[in-house]
Write an enzyme that holds these catalytic residues in place. Sequence first.
Site, PDB file in Angstrom:
ATOM      1  N   GLU A  94       0.874  -1.107  -0.046  1.00  0.00           N
ATOM      2  CA  GLU A  94      -0.045  -0.027   0.114  1.00  0.00           C
ATOM      3  C   GLU A  94       0.879   1.185   0.148  1.00  0.00           C
ATOM      4  O   GLU A  94       0.606   2.282  -0.676  1.00  0.00           O
ATOM      5  CB  GLU A  94      -0.910  -0.015   1.140  1.00  0.00           C
ATOM      6  CG  GLU A  94      -2.000   1.084   1.320  1.00  0.00           C
ATOM      7  CD  GLU A  94      -1.546   2.487   1.999  1.00  0.00           C
ATOM      8  OE1 GLU A  94      -2.116   3.252   1.773  1.00  0.00           O
ATOM      9  OE2 GLU A  94      -0.350   2.254   2.834  1.00  0.00           O
ATOM     10  N   ASP A 127      -7.106   0.619   8.578  1.00  0.00           N
ATOM     11  CA  ASP A 127      -5.659   1.285   8.304  1.00  0.00           C
ATOM     12  C   ASP A 127      -5.729   2.587   9.087  1.00  0.00           C
ATOM     13  O   ASP A 127      -4.911   3.325   8.607  1.00  0.00           O
ATOM     14  CB  ASP A 127      -5.626   1.221   6.952  1.00  0.00           C
ATOM     15  CG  ASP A 127      -4.007   1.817   6.762  1.00  0.00           C
ATOM     16  OD1 ASP A 127      -3.166   1.606   7.417  1.00  0.00           O
ATOM     17  OD2 ASP A 127      -3.924   2.379   5.486  1.00  0.00           O
TER      18      ASP A 127
HETATM   19 ZN   LIG Z   1      -1.406   2.363   6.338  1.00  0.00          ZN
END
Ligand SMILES: [Zn+2]
Length: 461
Positions: A325, A353
């Site tokens: 990511e 997240d």
């Molecule tokens: Zn992250």
Amino acid sequence: MRRNAALAFVVTLSLLAGTRALRAQAGPAPSMAPYRDATSRLIGAALADTAAWQRLAELTDTFGHRLAGSQGLEGAIVWAVAQMTRDGLDNVRAEKVMVPHWVRGRESAELVAPVRHAIVMLGLGNSVGTPKGGIEAEAVVVRSFDDLDARGARLKGKIVVFNVPFTGYGPTVQYRSSGASRAAAYGAVGMLLRSVGQPGLRTPHTGAMTYAADQPKIPAAAITNEDADRLQRIQDRGQTLVVRLSMEAQMLPDAESANVMAEIPGREHPEEVIVLGCHFDSWDVGTGATDDGGGCIASWEAVRLMKALGLRPRRTVRVVLFTNEENGLRGGLGYRDQHQAELASHVLMVETDGGVFRPLGFGFSGNDAARATVNDIASLLSIVGATKIGASGGGADIGPSVQAGSIPSMSLDVDGALYFTIHHTPADTIDKIPPEDLARCVASLAVMSYVVAELPQRLGR
Ligand SMILES: [Zn+2]
């Protein structure tokens, strides 16, 4: 004093009564009655011990950071597949994704005039290095893009220092992303950035940057808030700054990595999928405990608890540990491409997240009927305090699939007080995460995903 004490007593009594009344109202929604037994067991199991925290400790202690292309990430992926298999989860697999392979190398920065001082720095991810031996140049501190544009051609040959206070990730991160190319457009030879984060203890925050195709690539690094302020003060006194910057950073050829996933297959509609997602990679400083090891362990534990308790909902619950990511989003893009044919039967995608601190609820993006349903489900979470459903939800990793498949999306919302103090820093280590908060996050994810997977009707879209 006495009168005040008596008044305080009366106020306390009425506050207590008010709290009781609120509690009575805040019980589970009547429509959730069929799920109370299973979800009580999930919550009880999540809060019973510190299993999630122990697993996060094992991950971060054993493999350390997990930047794309690193041995740490690939070792952690192999470990996760083995552990998920041992947990008895189904369809455990690693789906290959090619990822960028950026390496930091040695790096340093120093103020050399008007006085010599070390500058605490971290190169920005994807940055080029300096020529061997570093660069030494006059540095000019600017407070904004407007300030940069006002100085224009006078920045030729200089190192530009963006000293922009953190006013929230959205407004401030643009300086990290595009500051180097904006400065290079005026002939700057290097870029330093006040770290994008809340003030910490002289801690620099790294993060991804990108180069505009039509500008020269100049080296870019984050410096601490304290060092940025010091450079600002010296410049404000009318003195000329000279800075030496040395970075060995380089981009190597793409490396092989993988998205890891495992499932509880649905007992009635196995083709309909609820995804619990997170990203398994991290920056190469700290151990990525909060960003985003914690999100991965919480999502994984939610599924493991269903398995351990023998709960098999109507639809499939799938945990996905996305790769890369931080400096590429290749995991999220890869999942979208490899699961294209299946996106229409994705019922809900949830991303964790934002840290695994005390959970508050979920952000949700979807239609009104679905929102009413998830609101009811969240009422089962009053014991862990995660009952709020916010106006929008989603995440970077699930984003490409959510967009391509018009899939309802969610994110776990937590108390964010500490998040941007440790985000992308060497201080992102597990000691910042209270075990009981992580356990509450596990409970929240388990209950939300279980009930959505168990509803008689599929969540609308
Ligand atoms: Zn992250």
